[in-house]
Each structure stands twice: as C-alpha cells, then as structure tokens.
Design an enzyme around this catalytic site. Structure first.
Site, PDB file in Angstrom:
ATOM      1  N   CYS A  72       0.850  -1.152  -0.100  1.00  0.00           N
ATOM      2  CA  CYS A  72      -0.031  -0.121  -0.066  1.00  0.00           C
ATOM      3  C   CYS A  72       0.744   1.065   0.183  1.00  0.00           C
ATOM      4  O   CYS A  72       1.734   1.280   0.952  1.00  0.00           O
ATOM      5  CB  CYS A  72      -0.888  -0.137   1.237  1.00  0.00           C
ATOM      6  SG  CYS A  72      -1.817   1.529   1.497  1.00  0.00           S
ATOM      7  N   CYS A 183      -0.420   3.605  -6.497  1.00  0.00           N
ATOM      8  CA  CYS A 183      -1.343   2.828  -5.671  1.00  0.00           C
ATOM      9  C   CYS A 183      -1.694   1.362  -6.116  1.00  0.00           C
ATOM     10  O   CYS A 183      -1.845   1.228  -7.381  1.00  0.00           O
ATOM     11  CB  CYS A 183      -2.830   3.792  -5.376  1.00  0.00           C
ATOM     12  SG  CYS A 183      -4.156   2.689  -4.687  1.00  0.00           S
TER      13      CYS A 183
END
EC number: 5.1.1.3
Length: 265
Positions: A72, A183
């Site tokens: 992440c 992302c």
C-alpha cells in the site's frame, strides 16, 4: 525457509502485488491481510494509517512470517521506516522500486504519479524520484474515486471507464511519457488507464517492481522457499469476506482461496 511472506494493504489493491509474487515465486506461501473495513486509507490522517498498518504487521508477526511487504503506497509513505526499525524480519514498501523503474524508463524526464490523496500529500514519490534524478519533472495527480471503484468490484464496464477518464482529465494538457501507478489498487484499472493516456506513454505498475524486490531480498538472506515447497496461501479481510473473495479469486486466478475474517486491534 518455507515460512510465509506477509502482505498487507488497505484493501484488495495489494492483491496486485500478491499476484506478481505468486507468478515470480511459485513455491512461496503468502499470508495476506486486507483492511477492507477501513479502506480507503488515502483520506485518513498519517497517525490513523500508521496505527492500522502496525496492527496488520503485528497480526502477521504472530503468524511467523519471514518477510513483510507493505503493499500500500499510503501506508509505505508513513509506516515503512518505523516498521523496518522495529520488526524482526525484513520489511519492504512499494515506492522506491517503482520510482527507480520510472527514472530508468522515462526519456523526457516527465513523470506522472497517480496515487491516493495521502500518498500525494506525503511527497514520498517526489522525494524518491528527485533523489534519483533532480531533473525529473513530476506531475502528481490524486485519484480519490479509483480505490472505492476497485473495492466495490464494479471496475469493469462503461461506468468505470467514464469514471477513470474523468479522474484523468487534469492530464489532458500535460506532456509526459511515463505514468507510475502509485497505488496498488490501480493496476486492476491499468488497461483502462492506458486507453486514456495513450499508447506512447509507458504505464508502470509498482506491483511487478515490488515482486522483484521480494525475490532479491529473499535470495540475499538465503530464505527462499524450497523448490519443492507447495504454497498454502491464506487471506484475511477486516470487512466483507464475500466481496473480498469475488475480487481476489477473479484477480489471482488461483481457484478457491482460503479466506477468513479478521479483527485488528
């Protein structure tokens, strides 16, 4: 060493990293936690993201993992260094390798970073890119609608295509030759993003680059799984297991997965 590799994410985005690790290292076992109940992390405070990331890391530490991958970007930006200092195993993030690959690939030194609000605000990609080449011109773009789109499972079809095109509108008059998907949810939308930015632009997934880092780190430490080891992946979600299962099984293409609900604290 046949201990599992831990992978954590705010939701299902880290499955893009898990998929690349499975492809690259088919004998390795992955234990994955997706914090789907509290996703997205992008709009949250740094302290919230740090706390949530630590909760996932501590849960996997109890499962005797040999390495942790923070799959992440938002969590990498705020928690990587503290976890590297305090965990008894190697901890990798997803920002530096992606930045290195982008600097290597770009010819014009014009790089777009697509990411969450939290990652953009952190300046982590700017710092990483400029540390490698100070002449790099960085165009950061937060895409707050993309993560909820992926988490909903409704990321195919015309509605999704329109939403993605709308999110990328600010790039219309920009000049660039490389896009970093900053992302780990975004590689699930990669084909749609490529259709918008055009075929002359190289779109870089941090998932593939991170999997290379994992292999290199395990090889360096002598902790690669035996070549005859059979993986036994486990997946944990803090939110809806059926939604997680639908996305995970569709994306990973590994058949029926061993998925459980987990409560973090």
């Amino acid at each position: 060493m046949n201990a599992p590799i831990g992978v954590i994410d705010s939701g299902v985005g880290g499955l893009t990293v898990a998929k690349e690790i499975i492809k690259r290292l088919p004998n390795e076992t992955i234990y994955y936690i997706g914090d789907t109940a509290r996703c997205p992390y992008g709009p949250r405070t740094r302290q919230e993201v740090r706390n949530f990331t630590w909760q996932m890391a501590k849960a996997l530490e109890k499962m005797n993992i040999k390495m942790l991958v923070i799959a992440c970007n938002t969590a990498t930006a705020v928690a990587l260094e503290s976890l590297q200092r305090n965990m008894p195993f190697p901890v990798l993030g997803v920002i530096n390798r992606g930045a290195r690959a982008a600097v290597k690939k770009t010819k014009r030194h014009e790089v777009v970073v697509l990411a969450t609000e939290g990652t953009i605000k952190s300046g982590a990609y700017e710092e990483a890119l400029l540390s490698l080449n100070t002449s790099t011109h960085i165009i950061p773009l937060a895409c707050p609608t993309f993560v909820p789109l992926v988490e909903s499972g409704e990321y195919k079809g015309q509605f999704a295509n329109n939403l993605i095109a709308e999110g990328l509108k600010p790039l219309k008059n920009e000049q660039f030759d490389t896009v970093i998907l900053g992302c780990t949810h975004y590689p699930i939308l990669q084909k749609q993003i490529e259709a918008v930015v055009g075929e002359d632009v190289f779109v870089l997934s941090s998932a593939e680059e991170t999997a290379k880092d994992v292999e290199e780190m395990l090889a360096y430490n002598g902790t690669l799984a035996d070549t005859n080891a059979k993986p036994a992946h486990k997946f944990y979600a803090t939110g809806s297991v059926p939604i997680f299962r639908s996305i995970a099984e569709n994306w990973l293409e590994q058949g029926t997965l061993d998925i459980h609900r987990i409560t973090l604290k």
